[in-house]
Design a protein around this motif. Structure first.
Motif, mmCIF file in Angstrom:
data_model
loop_
_atom_site.group_PDB
_atom_site.id
_atom_site.type_symbol
_atom_site.label_atom_id
_atom_site.label_comp_id
_atom_site.label_asym_id
_atom_site.label_seq_id
_atom_site.Cartn_x
_atom_site.Cartn_y
_atom_site.Cartn_z
ATOM 1 N N TYR A 1 -1.323 -1.532 4.256
ATOM 2 C CA TYR A 1 -0.361 -0.684 4.959
ATOM 3 C C TYR A 1 0.995 -1.366 5.134
ATOM 4 O O TYR A 1 2.015 -0.696 5.233
ATOM 5 C CB TYR A 1 -0.904 -0.241 6.325
ATOM 6 C CG TYR A 1 -1.775 0.989 6.234
ATOM 7 C CD1 TYR A 1 -1.221 2.220 5.887
ATOM 8 C CD2 TYR A 1 -3.132 0.930 6.501
ATOM 9 C CE1 TYR A 1 -2.003 3.361 5.796
ATOM 10 C CE2 TYR A 1 -3.925 2.069 6.419
ATOM 11 C CZ TYR A 1 -3.355 3.270 6.063
ATOM 12 O OH TYR A 1 -4.128 4.392 5.981
ATOM 13 N N PHE B 1 2.393 -0.633 1.617
ATOM 14 C CA PHE B 1 2.357 0.804 1.305
ATOM 15 C C PHE B 1 1.981 1.550 2.582
ATOM 16 O O PHE B 1 0.801 1.687 2.887
ATOM 17 C CB PHE B 1 1.342 1.089 0.189
ATOM 18 C CG PHE B 1 1.585 0.285 -1.053
ATOM 19 C CD1 PHE B 1 2.625 0.605 -1.913
ATOM 20 C CD2 PHE B 1 0.784 -0.809 -1.351
ATOM 21 C CE1 PHE B 1 2.858 -0.139 -3.056
ATOM 22 C CE2 PHE B 1 1.012 -1.560 -2.493
ATOM 23 C CZ PHE B 1 2.049 -1.234 -3.345
ATOM 24 N N SER C 1 1.774 4.498 3.310
ATOM 25 C CA SER C 1 0.997 5.734 3.170
ATOM 26 C C SER C 1 0.412 5.802 1.759
ATOM 27 O O SER C 1 0.832 5.069 0.857
ATOM 28 C CB SER C 1 1.901 6.956 3.398
ATOM 29 O OG SER C 1 2.865 7.035 2.359
ATOM 30 N N GLU D 1 0.894 8.212 -0.183
ATOM 31 C CA GLU D 1 1.988 8.735 -1.000
ATOM 32 C C GLU D 1 2.861 7.603 -1.533
ATOM 33 O O GLU D 1 3.266 7.619 -2.696
ATOM 34 C CB GLU D 1 2.838 9.731 -0.206
ATOM 35 C CG GLU D 1 2.115 11.007 0.159
ATOM 36 C CD GLU D 1 1.172 10.874 1.363
ATOM 37 O OE1 GLU D 1 1.213 9.848 2.094
ATOM 38 O OE2 GLU D 1 0.360 11.789 1.560
ATOM 39 N N SER D 2 3.157 6.616 -0.686
ATOM 40 C CA SER D 2 4.011 5.499 -1.130
ATOM 41 C C SER D 2 3.284 4.652 -2.174
ATOM 42 O O SER D 2 3.915 4.145 -3.105
ATOM 43 C CB SER D 2 4.470 4.647 0.050
ATOM 44 O OG SER D 2 3.375 3.986 0.651
ATOM 45 N N ASP E 1 3.485 6.657 -5.380
ATOM 46 C CA ASP E 1 4.841 6.548 -5.937
ATOM 47 C C ASP E 1 5.047 5.196 -6.613
ATOM 48 O O ASP E 1 5.679 5.111 -7.665
ATOM 49 C CB ASP E 1 5.893 6.762 -4.848
ATOM 50 C CG ASP E 1 5.988 8.211 -4.400
ATOM 51 O OD1 ASP E 1 5.479 9.109 -5.120
ATOM 52 O OD2 ASP E 1 6.561 8.452 -3.315
ATOM 53 N N ALA E 2 4.518 4.138 -6.014
ATOM 54 C CA ALA E 2 4.651 2.803 -6.609
ATOM 55 C C ALA E 2 3.900 2.731 -7.938
ATOM 56 O O ALA E 2 4.402 2.138 -8.909
ATOM 57 C CB ALA E 2 4.123 1.735 -5.648
ATOM 58 N N SER F 1 5.954 4.636 -10.480
ATOM 59 C CA SER F 1 7.133 3.847 -10.852
ATOM 60 C C SER F 1 6.750 2.720 -11.805
ATOM 61 O O SER F 1 7.470 2.436 -12.767
ATOM 62 C CB SER F 1 7.804 3.251 -9.613
ATOM 63 O OG SER F 1 8.386 4.260 -8.852
ATOM 64 N N ARG G 1 -0.030 15.546 -6.623
ATOM 65 C CA ARG G 1 1.026 15.533 -5.620
ATOM 66 C C ARG G 1 1.979 16.701 -5.798
ATOM 67 O O ARG G 1 3.101 16.678 -5.307
ATOM 68 C CB ARG G 1 1.781 14.213 -5.692
ATOM 69 C CG ARG G 1 0.833 13.057 -5.474
ATOM 70 C CD ARG G 1 1.297 11.889 -4.716
ATOM 71 N NE ARG G 1 2.279 12.135 -3.717
ATOM 72 C CZ ARG G 1 3.448 11.510 -3.689
ATOM 73 N NH1 ARG G 1 3.765 10.662 -4.605
ATOM 74 N NH2 ARG G 1 4.296 11.746 -2.719
#
Length: 180
Positions: free
Chosen positions: A27, A30, A32, A34-35, A38-39, A42, A92
């Protein structure tokens, strides 16, 4: 965990346990799920872009056959990450804008590689060829679903298609040059 259980079913607790990471540490980096997703997306985009950059730097010294093999090998190397990236985007509520941007970036990178490898291709020709070549290379993903022996045969056929396509394009470009 995302690949195994799906985005919605995977929990940060399971992800932490699978990665042998304390949940607090996960945590910290990241905040969440979602993060984290996203990572991962990416990272996939960066991996794809760096692969295209490497191909571009070598393309002018490659024969069409070598370039075809390099494209197929690169697509094979992306497969495990690609399926996860597609699943994450879909789960997502996959942004059509994000997909379109990645598609255009990919097409542009392949077109630039083709112009480096095949002298005298116009920008328009390379852009059209990039779309065709990428459609051929999408078959690499389908080959992954086959048994190992069938997969090897399919990849060999995909290589042949790409080689013939690039060799023909080079021959056509050379022919147009001699006609001028």
């Amino acid at each position: 965990m995302f690949s195994e259980k799906g985005y919605d079913a995977a929990t940060m607790t399971e992800i932490a346990a699978r990665s042998n990471t304390a949940i607090g540490s996960l945590y910290r980096f990241f905040p969440s799920k979602e993060s984290l997703a996203d990572a991962l997306l990416s990272r996939y985009v960066q991996h794809a872009e760096s692969g295209f950059t490497a191909l571009a730097s070598q393309a002018s010294a490659m024969t069409p056959g070598e370039l075809a093999d390099a494209f197929v090998d690169f697509m094979v190397s992306l497969q495990s990450q690609r399926s996860l990236a597609v699943a994450l985007v879909d789960a997502r509520g996959g942004s059509d804008e994000r997909r379109a941007r990645f598609r255009e970036t990919t097409r542009g990178a392949v077109a630039a590689i083709l112009r480096n490898a095949i002298p005298h291709l116009t920008k328009a020709q390379s852009e059209t060829m990039a779309i065709v070549l990428l459609h051929v290379l999408k078959a690499v993903a389908g080959a992954n679903d086959e048994k190992p022996a069938a997969r090897r045969k399919l990849l060999a056929e995909i290589r042949k298609l790409a080689r013939v396509y690039l060799e023909t394009a080079q021959s056509d470009a050379a022919g147009r040059l001699s006609d001028e």
